[in-house]
Design an enzyme around this catalytic site. Structure first.
Site, short mmCIF file in Angstrom:
data_model
loop_
_atom_site.label_atom_id
_atom_site.label_comp_id
_atom_site.label_asym_id
_atom_site.label_seq_id
_atom_site.Cartn_x
_atom_site.Cartn_y
_atom_site.Cartn_z
N GLY A 184 0.82 -1.21 0.00
CA GLY A 184 0.00 0.00 0.00
C GLY A 184 0.86 1.26 0.00
O GLY A 184 2.05 1.23 -0.35
N GLN A 185 0.28 2.36 0.43
CA GLN A 185 0.98 3.64 0.38
C GLN A 185 2.24 3.65 1.27
O GLN A 185 3.23 4.27 0.93
CB GLN A 185 0.04 4.78 0.83
CG GLN A 185 0.63 6.16 0.64
CD GLN A 185 -0.19 7.27 1.30
OE1 GLN A 185 -1.25 7.01 1.91
NE2 GLN A 185 0.26 8.49 1.18
N ILE A 231 -4.06 -11.93 5.54
CA ILE A 231 -4.16 -11.92 7.01
C ILE A 231 -5.40 -12.65 7.52
O ILE A 231 -5.53 -12.92 8.71
CB ILE A 231 -4.12 -10.49 7.60
CG1 ILE A 231 -5.23 -9.62 7.02
CG2 ILE A 231 -2.74 -9.87 7.40
CD1 ILE A 231 -5.60 -8.47 7.92
N TYR A 248 -14.08 2.05 9.52
CA TYR A 248 -12.62 2.18 9.65
C TYR A 248 -12.26 2.66 11.05
O TYR A 248 -11.43 2.06 11.74
CB TYR A 248 -12.14 3.19 8.59
CG TYR A 248 -10.66 3.50 8.60
CD1 TYR A 248 -9.71 2.51 8.43
CD2 TYR A 248 -10.22 4.84 8.73
CE1 TYR A 248 -8.36 2.82 8.39
CE2 TYR A 248 -8.87 5.14 8.69
CZ TYR A 248 -7.94 4.14 8.53
OH TYR A 248 -6.60 4.44 8.50
N1 LIG Z 1 -2.06 6.36 4.54
C1 LIG Z 1 -2.55 7.10 5.54
O1 LIG Z 1 -2.80 8.31 5.39
C2 LIG Z 1 -2.80 6.47 6.85
C3 LIG Z 1 -2.66 5.11 7.06
N2 LIG Z 1 -2.93 4.58 8.30
C4 LIG Z 1 -2.82 3.14 8.51
O2 LIG Z 1 -1.58 2.65 8.03
C5 LIG Z 1 -1.74 1.35 7.47
C6 LIG Z 1 -1.16 1.34 6.07
O3 LIG Z 1 -1.85 2.31 5.32
P1 LIG Z 1 -1.70 2.43 3.74
O4 LIG Z 1 -0.43 1.84 3.28
O5 LIG Z 1 -2.01 3.83 3.42
O6 LIG Z 1 -2.94 1.53 3.27
P2 LIG Z 1 -3.28 1.05 1.79
O7 LIG Z 1 -4.75 1.00 1.66
O8 LIG Z 1 -2.52 1.83 0.78
O9 LIG Z 1 -2.70 -0.44 1.80
C7 LIG Z 1 -3.30 -1.47 2.53
C8 LIG Z 1 -2.82 -2.80 1.98
O10 LIG Z 1 -3.52 -3.84 2.66
C9 LIG Z 1 -3.64 -4.90 1.74
N3 LIG Z 1 -4.70 -5.85 2.15
C10 LIG Z 1 -6.05 -5.73 2.01
N4 LIG Z 1 -6.65 -6.87 2.41
C11 LIG Z 1 -5.67 -7.71 2.83
C12 LIG Z 1 -5.65 -9.03 3.35
N5 LIG Z 1 -6.78 -9.73 3.50
N6 LIG Z 1 -4.45 -9.57 3.67
C13 LIG Z 1 -3.31 -8.89 3.51
N7 LIG Z 1 -3.26 -7.63 3.01
C14 LIG Z 1 -4.43 -7.06 2.65
C15 LIG Z 1 -3.97 -4.21 0.42
O11 LIG Z 1 -3.70 -5.08 -0.68
C16 LIG Z 1 -3.08 -2.99 0.48
O12 LIG Z 1 -1.87 -3.18 -0.23
C17 LIG Z 1 -3.23 1.04 7.52
O13 LIG Z 1 -3.49 0.22 8.63
C18 LIG Z 1 -3.88 2.40 7.71
O14 LIG Z 1 -5.07 2.30 8.45
C19 LIG Z 1 -3.35 5.33 9.35
C20 LIG Z 1 -3.53 6.67 9.18
C21 LIG Z 1 -3.20 7.35 7.96
C1 LIG Z 2 -6.19 9.40 7.90
C2 LIG Z 2 -6.37 8.02 7.47
O1 LIG Z 2 -6.47 7.13 8.26
C3 LIG Z 2 -6.48 7.72 6.02
N1 LIG Z 2 -5.58 8.49 5.23
C4 LIG Z 2 -7.89 7.99 5.54
O2 LIG Z 2 -8.13 9.14 5.13
O3 LIG Z 2 -8.72 7.08 5.66
#
Ligand SMILES: NC(=O)C1=CN([C@@H]2O[C@H](COP(=O)(O)OP(=O)(O)OC[C@H]3O[C@@H](n4cnc5c(N)ncnc54)[C@H](O)[C@@H]3O)[C@@H](O)[C@H]2O)C=CC1
Ligand SMILES: CC(=O)[C@H](N)C(=O)O
Length: 373
Positions: A65-66, A107, A195
């Site tokens: 992911g990001q 997961i 969420y």
């Molecule tokens: N990007 C942001 O602005 C923020 C992110 N977070 C948290 O940080 C963490 C990472 O965020 P991002 O990388 O932005 O999320 P993202 O949405 O870009 O990536 C999430 C990843 O989880 C994977 N995924 C979905 N279902 C799955 C499964 N069953 N098994 C394994 N993997 C699976 C997806 O394929 C994806 O690559 C998340 O828990 C998010 O809640 C928290 C606050 C802000």
């Molecule tokens: C702040 C976060 O958790 C995320 N970027 C979202 O907007 O859902």
């Protein structure tokens, strides 16, 4: 009766345990019986099974992911390429696949996850898999499965194998009845998204496993994260990434939030640095297990004005998405992260001006390199 003997030993250990200075007399229900989650005979329930002088062996879930690829890069520099395994259910691009270990991991598949942890002698688990706020509202059953059932698998495996576990939470773990300006670590948390609900659940379950079983659970509430080389996965704060791409590509940007919507934000390098720092922090410095972290707070209008200092021709319009706006209106405007600063020395490097300069430089250099080829 080896199982009964084991459970009795573990029960005695837990009731004697000094964790939080509490006396506990009830056995964990999940550990009773012959399920795959049965307590192993050598379970100690008291964390940090790796020697502090060794490098940790890290597994990152949801790593494509990001945030995951950037974190893997940072951790590999520090602990060695082969000590950090990225995993996801998606197919990795060549650049990721050839840059270090990658493994398929869903997961929701407990046995597969457990096998990966055992076979690779994992000591740290960074749990990034999730459905974010906007995509979660579009598919509540899937968000519930991934963010809640998936988390239960992660917690059980981490407790069973004595892992240090990092689970990110978010500004989205707060809701309209929380104080919004600023939002402290401890206050009312009644989010209105699946969420947010799943993240409050993760915070509470992680803290409970820490208190109850000694799990080394660490959690940071991230603000909206802004990055140049990775795309966000469907959140409410995504506009603050998209504006840069659209500014460079088309010179025009249509924002899906109102111009005065104030939200806490952070540049990805600060987010990854905080994650590494809290994972390395001595347990004795952590007075809490879930911390707010912050860097800046701005509205779309303020961000657009900062970008326009570099690109005065940028045209910005607003076409508000009702779902995202309602979510943003219920989230913190400013985040109080004074506990993180006090306890383990958290300090951000990027403010809004530096963020904008860095993002534009990065994306412009990519565009120029592309044009040159
Ligand atoms: N990007 C942001 O602005 C923020 C992110 N977070 C948290 O940080 C963490 C990472 O965020 P991002 O990388 O932005 O999320 P993202 O949405 O870009 O990536 C999430 C990843 O989880 C994977 N995924 C979905 N279902 C799955 C499964 N069953 N098994 C394994 N993997 C699976 C997806 O394929 C994806 O690559 C998340 O828990 C998010 O809640 C928290 C606050 C802000
Ligand atoms: C702040 C976060 O958790 C995320 N970027 C979202 O907007 O859902």
């Amino acid at each position: 009766m080896p199982v009964v003997r084991t459970l009795t030993r573990v029960a005695n250990q837990i009731t004697r345990s000094p964790v939080c200075g509490c006396q506990i007399s009830v056995m964990p229900i999940r550990c009773i019986g012959f399920s795959p989650r049965q307590v192993p005979s050598d379970a100690s329930f008291h964390s940090v099974s790796f020697s502090e002088t060794d490098h940790p062996r890290v597994l990152i879930t949801g790593g494509l992911g990001q945030l995951g690829v950037g974190l893997a890069k940072l951790l590999r520099k520090r602990y060695g390429k082969n000590n950090v395994i990225l995993s996801d259910i998606r197919k990795p691009p060549d650049s990721v696949f050839y840059s270090g270990p990658f493994i398929y991991s869903d997961i929701l598949d407990y046995k597969n996850l457990r096998e990966i942890v055992v076979n690779n002698r994992i000591t740290w688990l960074i749990h990034y898999s999730a459905l974010l706020s906007a995509v979660g509202e579009a598919n509540v059953p899937l968000a519930r499965a991934v963010n809640i059932t998936g988390l239960h698998n992660i917690l059980d495996i981490a407790a069973e194998h004595g892992l240090r576990l990092f689970v990110p939470s978010t500004i989205g773990a707060f809701g309209p009845t929380s104080p919004r300006n600023p939002t402290p670590d401890l206050c009312v948390q009644r989010p209105r998204t699946i969420y947010g609900v799943s993240k409050v659940h993760a915070e509470l379950m992680g803290e409970y496993y820490h208190y109850r079983y000694g799990l080394d659970f660490r959690c940071l509430r991230y603000p909206g994260i802004i990055s140049a080389d990775s795309q966000p996965g469907g959140g409410t704060t995504d506009y603050a990434v998209q504006i840069f791409h659209d500014a460079i590509k088309t010179g025009r940007f249509t924002c899906n939030l109102k111009p005065d919507t104030r939200l806490p934000m952070m540049y990805i390098d600060d987010c990854l640095k905080a994650t590494l720092e809290v994972m390395e922090a001595p347990a004795s410095s952590l007075t809490m297990r879930t911390y707010n972290i912050n860097a800046m707070s701005f509205t779309p209008e303020e961000l657009a004005e900062e970008v326009q200092k570099h690109m005065p021709e940028l045209e910005v319009n607003y076409d508000v998405d009702a779902v995202r706006q309602a979510i943003a209106d219920s989230w913190p405007m400013n985040f109080d992260d004074s506990n993180a600063r006090k306890d383990w020395g958290w300090k951000h490097d990027f403010d809004m001006a530096e963020l904008v300069t860095t993002m534009l430089n990065y994306l412009n250099s990519g565009r120029l390199a592309f044009q040159a080829n």
